[in-house]
Design an enzyme around this catalytic site. Sequence first.
Site, PDB file in Angstrom:
ATOM      1  N   ASP A 128      34.985  19.453  14.754  1.00 57.34           N
ATOM      2  CA  ASP A 128      35.446  18.446  13.789  1.00 57.34           C
ATOM      3  C   ASP A 128      35.051  18.700  12.337  1.00 57.34           C
ATOM      4  O   ASP A 128      35.602  18.081  11.433  1.00 57.34           O
ATOM      5  CB  ASP A 128      34.924  17.059  14.194  1.00 57.34           C
ATOM      6  CG  ASP A 128      35.603  16.548  15.449  1.00 57.34           C
ATOM      7  OD1 ASP A 128      36.671  17.086  15.802  1.00 57.34           O
ATOM      8  OD2 ASP A 128      35.083  15.614  16.078  1.00 57.34           O
ATOM      9  N   SER A 216      64.223  21.884  10.200  1.00 52.57           N
ATOM     10  CA  SER A 216      63.266  21.331  11.168  1.00 52.57           C
ATOM     11  C   SER A 216      62.022  20.918  10.400  1.00 52.57           C
ATOM     12  O   SER A 216      61.793  21.410   9.299  1.00 52.57           O
ATOM     13  CB  SER A 216      62.866  22.400  12.194  1.00 52.57           C
ATOM     14  OG  SER A 216      62.115  23.406  11.552  1.00 52.57           O
TER      15      SER A 216
HETATM   16  O1  F6P Z   1      34.395  17.499  19.731  1.00 52.32           O
HETATM   17  C1  F6P Z   1      34.800  16.433  18.950  1.00 52.32           C
HETATM   18  C2  F6P Z   1      36.082  15.897  19.471  1.00 52.32           C
HETATM   19  O2  F6P Z   1      36.872  17.016  19.580  1.00 52.32           O
HETATM   20  C3  F6P Z   1      36.831  14.816  18.710  1.00 52.32           C
HETATM   21  O3  F6P Z   1      37.701  15.288  17.717  1.00 52.32           O
HETATM   22  C4  F6P Z   1      37.551  14.108  19.834  1.00 52.32           C
HETATM   23  O4  F6P Z   1      37.851  12.788  19.493  1.00 52.32           O
HETATM   24  C5  F6P Z   1      36.533  14.138  20.915  1.00 52.32           C
HETATM   25  O5  F6P Z   1      35.861  15.366  20.747  1.00 52.32           O
HETATM   26  C6  F6P Z   1      37.015  14.000  22.326  1.00 52.32           C
HETATM   27  O6  F6P Z   1      35.968  14.370  23.166  1.00 52.32           O
HETATM   28  P1  F6P Z   1      35.714  13.942  24.656  1.00 52.32           P
HETATM   29  O7  F6P Z   1      37.015  14.006  25.357  1.00 52.32           O
HETATM   30  O8  F6P Z   1      34.729  14.945  25.134  1.00 52.32           O
HETATM   31  O9  F6P Z   1      35.151  12.575  24.610  1.00 52.32           O
END
Ligand code: F6P
Length: 323
Positions: A128, A216
Amino acid sequence: MKKIAVLTSGGDSPGMNAAIRAVVRSAVFHDVEVCGVFQGYQGLVDGDFKKLHVRSVAKILGRGGTILKSARCDEFRTVEGRAKAFSKLKDQNIEGLVVIGGNGTFTGAMKLFEEHAFPVIGIPGTIDNDLAGTDNTIGFDTATNTVVEAVDKIRDTADSHNRLFFVEVMGRDNGFIALRAGIATGAIAVMSRETNLSDDDLVQVLAAGQRSKKSSSIVIVAEGCEYGGAYELAKKVKSKTDLYDIRITVLGHLQRGGAPTCADRVLASRLGVEAVEALINGKTNCMIGIVNDELRLTSFVDAIENKVHSLDDEVRIARILSI
Ligand code: F6P
């Protein structure tokens, strides 16, 4: 310092293995014994430790995921859970800890330090890129490249059918992946907190695209944007205009896997070595990062709470180039 431990926690990210390898090898290089802790903080609470050797981390440099596994641990969120983890570390004569993860991981590490004065250094590992004190977190570059590869493929079919695609990418709290990938794939619009476009703005942007004969279009949607994701946003646009043949793709967890890019391998290797050296030199309660190609230590609290560097330039570039 004679013995340290390393763990990965929270959402995994490509390059975590490269960081584990660097921690192990640099510790051994400095005559420090290393234990791997399995399943993140859960393994700390349960005492799930294993001694790691130089060869235990062979051939993992280019592998996605984490050989130490990762988990979210409710027990470690409690004072009692952290006391249990501290006593497990003491039982094993472990004198320092390297944690690889994101803001949840660092919050736990900070509490372990505050309550037990246990030396701990963090390495930023999350796709992130939402931590202050480093230009890039480990895994962000790989995840963004994965998105670009996927969107390039979607573009082929979008173009063949003159379609409009909404592609949802990860990024709970910011639009780093969305904006960088949007620029790199020539998206007509990026919907994220930073771009702050309303659904009406988007409809206007799309109409302008049609007038200028775009065949597109790709709209990149950050999962954390105020519309709640690509499906919701597409529904809103459909309710306002029937000019487009719309399709939706949610890229999801494929963004978290795959072999790390060269940039992530190098970043992980640099941070892994420096984390161990910082710990040996008595640094604690902070994250190691790289800002403007210089290594920097930032307290956990600042890494979590300070503003991550601005995306204003990306917002401007994305807007100018999408006309
Ligand atoms: O690693 C961070 C992240 O990729 C966020 O962007 C996303 O919301 C989240 O993990 C989802 O993670 P999990 O499915 O492990 O809860």
